[in-house]
Structure formats: C-alpha cells, structure tokens
Design a protein around this motif. Structure first.
Motif, PDB file in Angstrom:
ATOM      1  N   HIS A   2       0.818  -1.219   0.000  1.00 21.07           N
ATOM      2  CA  HIS A   2       0.000   0.000   0.000  1.00 21.07           C
ATOM      3  C   HIS A   2       0.852   1.270   0.000  1.00 21.07           C
ATOM      4  N   ASN A   3       2.127   1.122  -0.256  1.00 17.42           N
ATOM      5  CA  ASN A   3       3.061   2.252  -0.258  1.00 17.42           C
ATOM      6  C   ASN A   3       2.821   3.083  -1.518  1.00 17.42           C
ATOM      7  N   GLY A   4       2.420   4.297  -1.323  1.00 14.93           N
ATOM      8  CA  GLY A   4       2.147   5.162  -2.473  1.00 14.93           C
ATOM      9  C   GLY A   4       2.359   6.604  -2.083  1.00 14.93           C
ATOM     10  N   GLU A   5       1.517   7.460  -2.613  1.00 16.96           N
ATOM     11  CA  GLU A   5       1.622   8.888  -2.325  1.00 16.96           C
ATOM     12  C   GLU A   5       1.292   9.184  -0.859  1.00 16.96           C
ATOM     13  N   GLN A   6       0.263   8.504  -0.354  1.00 17.97           N
ATOM     14  CA  GLN A   6      -0.201   8.757   1.008  1.00 17.97           C
ATOM     15  C   GLN A   6       0.453   7.800   1.999  1.00 17.97           C
TER      16      GLN A   6
END
Length: 155
Positions: free
Chosen positions: A20-24
């Motif tokens: 779930h590593n992304g922008e947020q």
C-alpha cells in the motif's frame, strides 16, 4: 528454531506497507484492520522499524508510515533483525555451551541451519514478496473484505 510472533507480525506489517506504499502514508490502524494485529503491538514494532531506518513516519492528519526507500532494497532478514528477533536453531544461542558448558554433538548442524535461514531471508526483498501471485491475491481479498465491511456499515 522459532520465529516468534514479533518477527512474523513485523514482516506481515512491512509487507502490507509495501503493498500500500504510495503517495499517502499508511496508518497503523489500516494495517491493524487488514492484518488483524493489535494497534498497540504495531506501534511497538514500528517504533523499532523506524529506529532501524526501514520506515519513516508522517505526523498530522493523513499521517502514517511509508517505506524508507524502495521495497527492492529492504530484505526480510533486516525486518526480523530490526525487531530484535534472532533466527537461531541452536539451544545455546550459538555460544557453543549447549552441554555442560561445551558444544553438544549437533551444535554445528544447528549452526549451519541457522546460517542457511539467515542467507535465505537475506535474499528475499519486500518487492519479491509483493510480486508473488499468492500475496497479491491475499491483498485483493483483504481489500475487498474491507470494502464490503464499509458498505455494510454505511446504510
């Protein structure tokens, strides 16, 4: 040899974060919900993971955690080590004082096994794990379960 809950949960939480590593940033509450790990336990683990430089935290609204670097650069052995886990198959902790303060007959066998496990876990990255079809299927199932839960409670 045993890998305790601490090591297993740390790897699971880091894999969830990698997926779930992304922008947020990802909140520990989200990881807790998806992986069924208590929030307070995750807080303890992530304090150690942050201290080891594997994750960075973001404060404030929308805060949470992100990987500190690429998933391809984080090996499973480092995660286990960060939470003070020791993958050791010997009874003596590798000291060689297993029997009357001397080496037992099988000491070298268990030391070799411990080394093989360390090598194995040092060769697998979070990126390797996220690429596995089984991991992606499980992550999709967990995501859909959460959507179903949210929809069933929003009426």
């Amino acid at each position: 040899m045993k890998l305790t809950t601490k090591g297993r949960y740390a790897v699971t939480a880091m894999l969830d974060l990698a997926l779930h590593n992304g922008e947020q940033p990802v909140s520990l509450a989200e990881i807790s919900e998806r992986q069924d790990i208590s929030l307070s336990y995750l807080e303890q683990l992530f304090a150690k993971l942050r201290k080891a430089g594997l994750v960075v935290s973001m404060r404030g609204p929308g805060g949470g955690y992100q990987l500190n670097g690429a998933a391809a650069d984080i090996v499973i052995a480092d995660i286990i080590s960060a939470v003070d886990e020791n993958v050791d198959a010997t009874r003596c902790g590798g000291l060689g004082d297993c029997q009357d303060n001397k080496r037992c007959l099988t000491h070298d066998l268990w030391m070799d096994l411990s080394n093989q496990i360390r090598v194995f876990l040092s060769e697998i990255t979070l990126a390797d794990m996220t690429a596995r079809m089984e991991v992606q299927e499980t992550a999709a199932r967990q995501h859909n379960k959460r959507i179903d839960f949210i929809q069933s409670h929003s009426h």
